[in-house]
Write a protein that holds these residues in place. Structure first.
Motif, PDB file in Angstrom:
ATOM      1  N   VAL A  76       0.853  -1.187   0.000  1.00 35.59           N
ATOM      2  CA  VAL A  76       0.000   0.000   0.000  1.00 35.59           C
ATOM      3  C   VAL A  76       0.890   1.238   0.000  1.00 35.59           C
ATOM      4  O   VAL A  76       1.996   1.225   0.548  1.00 35.59           O
ATOM      5  CB  VAL A  76      -0.932  -0.006   1.235  1.00 35.59           C
ATOM      6  N   SER A  77       0.416   2.326  -0.576  1.00 34.09           N
ATOM      7  CA  SER A  77       1.234   3.535  -0.663  1.00 34.09           C
ATOM      8  C   SER A  77       1.577   4.079   0.718  1.00 34.09           C
ATOM      9  O   SER A  77       0.819   3.923   1.683  1.00 34.09           O
ATOM     10  CB  SER A  77       0.504   4.613  -1.465  1.00 34.09           C
ATOM     11  N   GLN A  78       2.734   4.740   0.790  1.00 32.98           N
ATOM     12  CA  GLN A  78       3.187   5.308   2.059  1.00 32.98           C
ATOM     13  C   GLN A  78       2.185   6.326   2.592  1.00 32.98           C
ATOM     14  O   GLN A  78       1.916   6.379   3.793  1.00 32.98           O
ATOM     15  CB  GLN A  78       4.547   5.974   1.874  1.00 32.98           C
ATOM     16  N   LYS A  79       1.629   7.138   1.727  1.00 33.54           N
ATOM     17  CA  LYS A  79       0.702   8.174   2.169  1.00 33.54           C
ATOM     18  C   LYS A  79      -0.509   7.573   2.870  1.00 33.54           C
ATOM     19  O   LYS A  79      -0.941   8.063   3.921  1.00 33.54           O
ATOM     20  CB  LYS A  79       0.235   9.019   0.983  1.00 33.54           C
ATOM     21  N   VAL A  80      -1.055   6.504   2.296  1.00 40.68           N
ATOM     22  CA  VAL A  80      -2.221   5.860   2.900  1.00 40.68           C
ATOM     23  C   VAL A  80      -1.869   5.295   4.269  1.00 40.68           C
ATOM     24  O   VAL A  80      -2.596   5.481   5.251  1.00 40.68           O
ATOM     25  CB  VAL A  80      -2.767   4.749   1.985  1.00 40.68           C
ATOM     26  N   LEU A  81      -0.744   4.592   4.369  1.00 37.16           N
ATOM     27  CA  LEU A  81      -0.338   3.993   5.637  1.00 37.16           C
ATOM     28  C   LEU A  81      -0.051   5.055   6.693  1.00 37.16           C
ATOM     29  O   LEU A  81      -0.416   4.900   7.856  1.00 37.16           O
ATOM     30  CB  LEU A  81       0.896   3.112   5.432  1.00 37.16           C
TER      31      LEU A  81
ATOM     32  N   GLN B 195      -3.546   6.705   7.737  1.00 36.10           N
ATOM     33  CA  GLN B 195      -4.612   5.946   8.382  1.00 36.10           C
ATOM     34  C   GLN B 195      -4.251   4.519   8.780  1.00 36.10           C
ATOM     35  O   GLN B 195      -5.057   3.821   9.393  1.00 36.10           O
ATOM     36  CB  GLN B 195      -5.838   5.910   7.467  1.00 36.10           C
ATOM     37  N   GLY B 196      -3.044   4.066   8.443  1.00 37.62           N
ATOM     38  CA  GLY B 196      -2.667   2.716   8.819  1.00 37.62           C
ATOM     39  C   GLY B 196      -3.199   1.686   7.849  1.00 37.62           C
ATOM     40  O   GLY B 196      -3.788   2.010   6.818  1.00 37.62           O
ATOM     41  N   CYS B 197      -3.003   0.415   8.191  1.00 42.12           N
ATOM     42  CA  CYS B 197      -3.381  -0.654   7.254  1.00 42.12           C
ATOM     43  C   CYS B 197      -4.818  -1.119   7.431  1.00 42.12           C
ATOM     44  O   CYS B 197      -5.280  -2.003   6.709  1.00 42.12           O
ATOM     45  CB  CYS B 197      -2.424  -1.835   7.389  1.00 42.12           C
TER      46      CYS B 197
ATOM     47  N   LYS C  30     -19.648  -1.095  14.179  1.00 41.19           N
ATOM     48  CA  LYS C  30     -18.560  -0.148  14.405  1.00 41.19           C
ATOM     49  C   LYS C  30     -17.581  -0.157  13.238  1.00 41.19           C
ATOM     50  O   LYS C  30     -17.005   0.879  12.886  1.00 41.19           O
ATOM     51  CB  LYS C  30     -17.835  -0.485  15.711  1.00 41.19           C
ATOM     52  N   ALA C  31     -17.394  -1.325  12.642  1.00 41.10           N
ATOM     53  CA  ALA C  31     -16.508  -1.420  11.482  1.00 41.10           C
ATOM     54  C   ALA C  31     -17.072  -0.615  10.316  1.00 41.10           C
ATOM     55  O   ALA C  31     -16.337   0.081   9.604  1.00 41.10           O
ATOM     56  CB  ALA C  31     -16.327  -2.881  11.089  1.00 41.10           C
ATOM     57  N   LYS C  32     -18.376  -0.711  10.119  1.00 30.54           N
ATOM     58  CA  LYS C  32     -19.013   0.066   9.057  1.00 30.54           C
ATOM     59  C   LYS C  32     -18.848   1.562   9.303  1.00 30.54           C
ATOM     60  O   LYS C  32     -18.554   2.334   8.368  1.00 30.54           O
ATOM     61  CB  LYS C  32     -20.506  -0.279   8.970  1.00 30.54           C
ATOM     62  N   ALA C  33     -19.032   1.964  10.552  1.00 36.89           N
ATOM     63  CA  ALA C  33     -18.885   3.388  10.895  1.00 36.89           C
ATOM     64  C   ALA C  33     -17.449   3.860  10.696  1.00 36.89           C
ATOM     65  O   ALA C  33     -17.212   4.970  10.206  1.00 36.89           O
ATOM     66  CB  ALA C  33     -19.329   3.616  12.339  1.00 36.89           C
ATOM     67  N   ALA C  34     -16.491   3.003  11.066  1.00 37.92           N
ATOM     68  CA  ALA C  34     -15.080   3.370  10.904  1.00 37.92           C
ATOM     69  C   ALA C  34     -14.721   3.518   9.428  1.00 37.92           C
ATOM     70  O   ALA C  34     -14.021   4.453   9.036  1.00 37.92           O
ATOM     71  CB  ALA C  34     -14.193   2.330  11.569  1.00 37.92           C
ATOM     72  N   LEU C  35     -15.212   2.602   8.598  1.00 36.97           N
ATOM     73  CA  LEU C  35     -14.925   2.679   7.173  1.00 36.97           C
ATOM     74  C   LEU C  35     -15.652   3.842   6.510  1.00 36.97           C
ATOM     75  O   LEU C  35     -15.192   4.373   5.491  1.00 36.97           O
ATOM     76  CB  LEU C  35     -15.305   1.369   6.481  1.00 36.97           C
ATOM     77  N   ALA C  36     -16.766   4.242   7.078  1.00 38.20           N
ATOM     78  CA  ALA C  36     -17.492   5.387   6.533  1.00 38.20           C
ATOM     79  C   ALA C  36     -16.624   6.643   6.565  1.00 38.20           C
ATOM     80  O   ALA C  36     -16.743   7.516   5.696  1.00 38.20           O
ATOM     81  CB  ALA C  36     -18.786   5.606   7.310  1.00 38.20           C
ATOM     82  N   SER C  37     -15.743   6.718   7.564  1.00 37.58           N
ATOM     83  CA  SER C  37     -14.828   7.855   7.653  1.00 37.58           C
ATOM     84  C   SER C  37     -13.802   7.838   6.522  1.00 37.58           C
ATOM     85  O   SER C  37     -13.128   8.830   6.268  1.00 37.58           O
ATOM     86  CB  SER C  37     -14.108   7.858   9.003  1.00 37.58           C
ATOM     87  N   ARG C  38     -13.681   6.695   5.856  1.00 32.42           N
ATOM     88  CA  ARG C  38     -12.807   6.573   4.688  1.00 32.42           C
ATOM     89  C   ARG C  38     -13.630   6.592   3.390  1.00 32.42           C
ATOM     90  O   ARG C  38     -13.193   6.125   2.354  1.00 32.42           O
ATOM     91  CB  ARG C  38     -11.996   5.278   4.758  1.00 32.42           C
ATOM     92  N   ASN C  39     -14.848   7.102   3.512  1.00 34.62           N
ATOM     93  CA  ASN C  39     -15.763   7.241   2.359  1.00 34.62           C
ATOM     94  C   ASN C  39     -16.210   5.893   1.797  1.00 34.62           C
ATOM     95  O   ASN C  39     -16.505   5.784   0.598  1.00 34.62           O
ATOM     96  CB  ASN C  39     -15.122   8.074   1.250  1.00 34.62           C
ATOM     97  N   VAL C  40     -16.282   4.885   2.645  1.00 36.67           N
ATOM     98  CA  VAL C  40     -16.787   3.578   2.234  1.00 36.67           C
ATOM     99  C   VAL C  40     -18.290   3.532   2.508  1.00 36.67           C
ATOM    100  O   VAL C  40     -18.730   3.734   3.644  1.00 36.67           O
ATOM    101  CB  VAL C  40     -16.074   2.438   2.991  1.00 36.67           C
ATOM    102  N   LYS C  41     -19.066   3.238   1.479  1.00 33.89           N
ATOM    103  CA  LYS C  41     -20.515   3.228   1.613  1.00 33.89           C
ATOM    104  C   LYS C  41     -21.109   1.820   1.612  1.00 33.89           C
ATOM    105  O   LYS C  41     -22.172   1.595   2.190  1.00 33.89           O
ATOM    106  CB  LYS C  41     -21.146   4.051   0.483  1.00 33.89           C
ATOM    107  N   ASN C  42     -20.424   0.890   0.963  1.00 38.00           N
ATOM    108  CA  ASN C  42     -20.976  -0.466   0.881  1.00 38.00           C
ATOM    109  C   ASN C  42     -19.848  -1.491   0.998  1.00 38.00           C
ATOM    110  O   ASN C  42     -19.385  -2.038  -0.005  1.00 38.00           O
ATOM    111  CB  ASN C  42     -21.726  -0.657  -0.439  1.00 38.00           C
TER     112      ASN C  42
ATOM    113  N   ALA D 175      -6.225   1.117  -1.223  1.00 42.79           N
ATOM    114  CA  ALA D 175      -6.454   2.282  -0.381  1.00 42.79           C
ATOM    115  C   ALA D 175      -6.596   1.892   1.099  1.00 42.79           C
ATOM    116  O   ALA D 175      -6.937   2.735   1.923  1.00 42.79           O
ATOM    117  CB  ALA D 175      -7.717   3.018  -0.838  1.00 42.79           C
ATOM    118  N   ALA D 176      -6.312   0.615   1.417  1.00 42.25           N
ATOM    119  CA  ALA D 176      -6.408   0.104   2.788  1.00 42.25           C
ATOM    120  C   ALA D 176      -7.781   0.360   3.403  1.00 42.25           C
ATOM    121  O   ALA D 176      -7.900   0.608   4.607  1.00 42.25           O
ATOM    122  CB  ALA D 176      -5.313   0.719   3.668  1.00 42.25           C
TER     123      ALA D 176
END
Length: 311
Positions: A235-240, A243-245, A254-266, A303-304
């Motif tokens: 994964v790119s250095q910037k992503v890591l 936000q980490g891996c 909670k996982a869905k909510a956490a990924l939502a902060s990374r613009n994950v919708k589904n 994008a991790a």
């Protein structure tokens, strides 16, 4: 490649610990004597990672993006005035917290399968990071009990971001080809004939609640045949750095909510079928193909955009 979990023991506890490990929840708990400390932690929704008593909670460090360590010290009878005893006990508590933090960072969970020559000390990135971060750790809370003549201190360092401990590792990993090669797995990348999916997915949630799994600076996902589905080392250095891996939680919601902060919708949700070791998970053949197929369209692994649900 030698298999080695990079962990070490923390310092031995003092005679009168202000904290203890909860056997049921594996948490570092504050003695009821130090009510201000408990209030401070709960008010900020923070959990201690560990301290001088030896208990540790790696999950807390990753889920709250911060490592919090405590130290404690009793008053020195040579200091006759109460003010002197309190002041010096508080200073000593900070020192013990720093020592415990140094031990923890030196044995921090990096990756479950790596080549190590003579142990962690061989890695300049870890040695230099430990030294600088312990010196730069922030004292965020102190309290003194006259009743017990004992002081406690909490120190903090961030995980990610410009000044995070994980950032130092990721930056070095990306700049040092030799180090990157040593931490990279030698297993081939998973490939399969893609299958048609009813939905488009833009993230991945791995349910690892039934596995002996813990968060690390690099958590990988393998297929049942040992081929690599997800390797954060690629994964790119910037992503890591940013936000980490992955995200780490204890529930799917909670996982869905956490990924939502990374613009994950589904996000695609799959259950780990096993673990290659305590920081690497395995998926069944069918789930491996599903993840592979979903990622070909969503490209979320690069994008991790991954969340791990822990027990």
């Amino acid at each position: 490649m030698k298999r080695l979990i990079l962990m070490t023991m923390l310092l031995a506890g003092l005679a009168r610990p202000a904290f203890a490990e909860d056997e049921n929840q594996n948490l570092v708990q504050v003695d009821d004597t130090f009510t201000k400390t408990k209030t401070w932690l709960s008010g900020r929704n923070l959990t201690l990672t560990g301290g001088t008593a030896g208990a540790r909670d790696d999950n807390a460090a990753f889920s709250q993006e911060a490592i919090l360590f405590y130290g404690e010290a009793i008053g020195n009878p040579n200091h006759k005035t109460p003010a002197q005893r309190e002041l010096m006990a508080k200073r000593a508590a900070v020192v013990t917290a720093q020592r415990a933090l140094a031990e923890y960072l030196q044995g921090f969970a990096i990756v479950g399968d790596t080549l190590v020559k003579d142990g962690m000390a061989e890695y300049d990135v870890i040695r230099s990071a430990v030294s600088s971060f312990v010196k730069g750790s922030q004292v965020v809370f102190q309290e003194y009990s006259q009743e017990k003549d004992t002081a406690i201190a909490i120190i903090k360092i961030g995980m990610h971001g410009a000044k995070g401990f994980a950032t130092a590792f990721y930056e070095k990993l990306n700049k040092d080809p030799k180090l990157k090669k040593e931490f990279a797995t030698d297993k081939p990348t998973f490939k399969a004939d893609p299958v048609k999916l009813d939905e488009a997915y833009d993230g991945l949630i791995i349910d690892a609640t039934e596995q002996d799994f813990r968060p690390a600076l690099i958590n990988r996902i393998f297929a049942a045949n040992g081929e690599v589905i997800y390797d954060p080392a690629k994964v790119s250095q910037k992503v890591l750095v940013d936000q980490g891996c992955g995200e780490y939680t204890n529930s799917i919601e909670k996982a869905k909510a956490a990924l939502a902060s990374r613009n994950v919708k589904n996000p695609l949700i799959v259950k780990a079928s096993g673990s290659a070791n305590s920081s690497d998970l395995q998926l069944s053949d069918d789930d491996a193909v599903t993840v592979y197929s979903a990622n070909r369209k969503g490209d979320f692994l690069a994008a991790a955009k991954v969340a791990f649900v822990l027990k």
